[in-house]
Design a protein around this motif. Structure first.
Motif, PDB file in Angstrom:
ATOM      1  N   UNK A  79      -5.599  -6.671  -0.642  1.00 35.76           N
ATOM      2  CA  UNK A  79      -6.472  -7.424   0.251  1.00 35.76           C
ATOM      3  C   UNK A  79      -7.690  -7.898  -0.535  1.00 35.76           C
ATOM      4  N   UNK A  80      -8.090  -9.148  -0.275  1.00 36.58           N
ATOM      5  CA  UNK A  80      -9.227  -9.714  -1.001  1.00 36.58           C
ATOM      6  C   UNK A  80     -10.510  -8.940  -0.717  1.00 36.58           C
ATOM      7  N   UNK A  81     -10.611  -8.354   0.459  1.00 36.40           N
ATOM      8  CA  UNK A  81     -11.833  -7.625   0.810  1.00 36.40           C
ATOM      9  C   UNK A  81     -12.012  -6.381  -0.053  1.00 36.40           C
ATOM     10  N   UNK A  82     -10.919  -5.841  -0.588  1.00 36.38           N
ATOM     11  CA  UNK A  82     -11.010  -4.638  -1.429  1.00 36.38           C
ATOM     12  C   UNK A  82     -11.189  -4.980  -2.897  1.00 36.38           C
ATOM     13  N   UNK A  83     -11.192  -6.269  -3.225  1.00 38.25           N
ATOM     14  CA  UNK A  83     -11.316  -6.702  -4.613  1.00 38.25           C
ATOM     15  C   UNK A  83     -12.563  -7.559  -4.771  1.00 38.25           C
ATOM     16  N   UNK A  84     -13.629  -7.015  -5.338  1.00 41.79           N
ATOM     17  CA  UNK A  84     -14.865  -7.804  -5.474  1.00 41.79           C
ATOM     18  C   UNK A  84     -14.729  -8.976  -6.430  1.00 41.79           C
ATOM     19  N   UNK A  85     -13.628  -9.028  -7.205  1.00 43.61           N
ATOM     20  CA  UNK A  85     -13.445 -10.122  -8.156  1.00 43.61           C
ATOM     21  C   UNK A  85     -12.550 -11.229  -7.625  1.00 43.61           C
ATOM     22  N   UNK A  86     -12.095 -11.093  -6.400  1.00 44.17           N
ATOM     23  CA  UNK A  86     -11.134 -12.056  -5.858  1.00 44.17           C
ATOM     24  C   UNK A  86     -11.668 -13.476  -5.882  1.00 44.17           C
ATOM     25  N   UNK A  87     -12.950 -13.666  -5.576  1.00 41.75           N
ATOM     26  CA  UNK A  87     -13.544 -15.005  -5.511  1.00 41.75           C
ATOM     27  C   UNK A  87     -14.784 -15.100  -6.411  1.00 41.75           C
ATOM     28  N   UNK A  88     -14.709 -14.499  -7.561  1.00 38.11           N
ATOM     29  CA  UNK A  88     -15.844 -14.483  -8.482  1.00 38.11           C
ATOM     30  C   UNK A  88     -15.736 -15.664  -9.448  1.00 38.11           C
ATOM     31  N   UNK A  89     -16.532 -16.719  -9.211  1.00 33.94           N
ATOM     32  CA  UNK A  89     -16.432 -17.917 -10.049  1.00 33.94           C
ATOM     33  C   UNK A  89     -17.062 -17.728 -11.424  1.00 33.94           C
ATOM     34  N   UNK A  90     -17.720 -16.593 -11.663  1.00 35.94           N
ATOM     35  CA  UNK A  90     -18.282 -16.329 -12.981  1.00 35.94           C
ATOM     36  C   UNK A  90     -17.221 -15.881 -13.977  1.00 35.94           C
ATOM     37  N   UNK A  91     -16.033 -15.507 -13.479  1.00 39.45           N
ATOM     38  CA  UNK A  91     -14.989 -15.027 -14.376  1.00 39.45           C
ATOM     39  C   UNK A  91     -13.677 -15.794 -14.250  1.00 39.45           C
TER      40      UNK A  91
END
Length: 527
Positions: free
Chosen positions: A240-252
């Motif tokens: 689940x995207x909510x459990x992954x802080x990197x799912x929508x991280x545009x810095x990476x």
């Protein structure tokens, strides 16, 4: 010492039941009743298990018989400090548990604490993971009977069994520990899988698990399934995207690249420096980075798997703006704006006429699988957006040493050009996650980087020279210490030169060096 060579095979025992002996040199011997040494005090071994894998992978198109992909990986190494893990590695979550207390090596009255705990468990005075084979009163209850016999042997209880009247006895409780080490090498981005660093998952590799028999053997394999490390924009579909802080991280990673087919790489000659932002940079799910968000080195290392995160960090890409040029040669670049220009009108001249985009889909019409839609406009001079962007540039510039950008690419640290562009709607989470592409964020830098330059300090050196000869009757002819001394000269020639020196900045590692280069040299004619 010694190596065990194991080919691709499962359930192969490299070292069967064996005893560790110290003399004549430390080594393992096949287990037998007489394998254990006597009289060597309490030697504490340091056991380490090192595993090295080598993998060669060739993907062949069976129709055309062409090699589609080739990977040759060496030094896929992992290791485990058995001596430490038997006690329990706190950093890995092992702790000093009930099972670990029997492997403690510190001495109490000359005897290792772990051996003392084994004896106490055999006497029934210490809790241990120990059960009888049979719980029937007559033929079973092995544990209780063994404890009773051992207590009589050690003198804690009166001897009631003739078997206790012996001079030697093995402790009935034999401690064991079962450890599982999970080493995994998986690709995150399918286009990034050629080196060991590409496949290194620093959050999962060498994970030690402690298993209590008869627990089921744990398995962490996902062969034939989607890689656990696979994490494009939106995250892994198995999580689940909510459990992954990197799912929508545009810095990476690049926004809206949800799979490899979503890449749109340029194929023709680049019209400007900013087009470099469309080139895959060799780290997972990311093109050359021309945005302002800065990921911490610790998080970047976990994401990229790189062993030297400071070298591969995305913000290093900002320096590319100083290396490349669209001019035919370096001297042909004229009229470029200095990044340290403070005049609003000068920045307006660069930004005016730039085509900008605005994501104009209402939140209610957006889904995480939708295709972004935009309205295209021209950057107007003397507009509110101009003031916001220039203000962002000035604020960031003030935080640099001496209040000046040290390179042309340093302007990319100003968020107003990219992630906080006044033309982009980033007010809602849904807009940020599903309405903006990487090209949208880098739209303005893509068009203006070729128009900017770093400061090039210049010095003008005027040199004045004269040619002289002794004037008539100017030499001292009288004998003495001033004999032949010239007391006057006459000018025979003069020259004036003008040299233009450019101060060039060179980076050598972390050092910044300044070098003077003669850009122009002229002799000034007489008036």
């Amino acid at each position: 010492g010694g190596d065990f060579k194991i080919f691709l095979q499962t359930n192969l025992v490299a070292l069967s039941n064996a005893a560790y002996v110290v003399k004549p040199s430390p080594h393992f011997v096949p287990y037998s009743t007489n394998a254990f040494e006597r009289g060597n005090a309490f030697y504490t071994p340091q056991w380490t298990l090192l595993i090295t894998n080598r993998l060669q992978y060739i993907l062949i198109d069976s129709v055309s018989h062409r090699v589609v992909d080739f990977v040759n990986l060496t030094n896929l190494s992992s290791g485990i400090d058995l001596s430490r893990e038997l006690i329990g590695n706190q950093s890995q979550g092992g702790g000093t548990s009930e099972d670990a207390q029997f492997w403690l090596s510190d001495l109490l009255a000359g005897v290792p604490r772990g051996i003392r705990n084994q004896i106490r468990a055999s006497q029934g005075e210490l809790s241990a993971d120990w059960n009888s084979f049979n719980f029937q009163a007559a033929e079973g209850q092995d544990k209780q009977k063994a404890i009773k016999l051992f207590r009589e042997f050690t003198g804690l209880d009166p001897a009631t069994n003739v078997e206790a009247i012996v001079i030697g006895m093995q402790a009935p409780y034999t401690p064991t520990r079962k450890l599982y080490q999970n080493s995994t090498w998986q690709a995150n981005d399918p286009l990034v899988h050629y080196t060991l660093e590409d496949l290194s998952d620093l959050q999962r590799t060498n994970n030690i698990q402690y298993v209590k028999p008869p627990s089921i053997s744990p398995t962490n394999t996902n062969l034939g399934k989607l890689n656990d490390r696979y994490n494009p924009w939106g995250g892994n579909t198995n999580k689940t995207a909510s459990s992954d802080p990197r799912a929508y991280n545009l810095a990476i990673k690049d926004p809206l690249v949800r799979r490899s087919d979503d890449w749109d790489f340029p194929t023709n000659k680049f019209a400007n420096i900013g087009m470099l932002g469309r080139v895959h940079r060799g780290t997972p799910w990311q093109t050359v980075y021309f945005k302002s968000s800065v990921e911490s080195l610790a998080n970047w290392q976990k994401w990229s798997g790189g062993f030297f995160p400071q070298l591969s960090h995305p913000t290093n890409d900002w320096l590319l703006a100083d290396i490349f040029t669209t001019a035919l040669n370096d001297n042909a670049a004229r009229g470029l704006l200095s990044v340290n220009q403070t005049n609003l009108a000068a920045w307006s001249a660069v930004l005016s006429g730039v085509t900008v985009v605005t994501n104009n889909i209402p939140d209610g019409s957006i889904s995480l699988a939708s295709i972004s839609q935009h309205a295209t406009n021209l950057f107007e001079p003397n507009s509110p957006q101009l003031y916001k962007i220039v203000d962002s540039l000035m604020q960031v510039r003030a935080r640099y040493p001496n209040g000046r950008f040290d390179s042309a690419g340093a302007v990319l640290s100003a968020s107003g050009l990219t992630v906080d562009s006044p033309f982009l709607n980033t007010t809602s989470q849904l807009q940020r996650e599903a309405a903006l592409t990487d090209a949208d964020y880098e739209r303005i830098p893509q068009q203006i980087l070729s128009l900017l330059k770093a400061d090039e300090p210049r010095l003008v050196v005027y040199a004045y020279g004269q040619a002289l000869q002794p004037a008539p009757n100017s030499r001292v002819l009288a004998p003495g210490q001033f004999f032949q001394l010239c007391t006057n000269y006459q000018i025979t020639g003069e020259v004036v030169t003008k040299t233009m020196l450019k101060i060039v900045t060179e980076r050598r590692g972390t050092n910044v060096l300044l070098r003077a280069v003669a850009e122009n040299f002229n002799s000034i004619p007489p008036e």
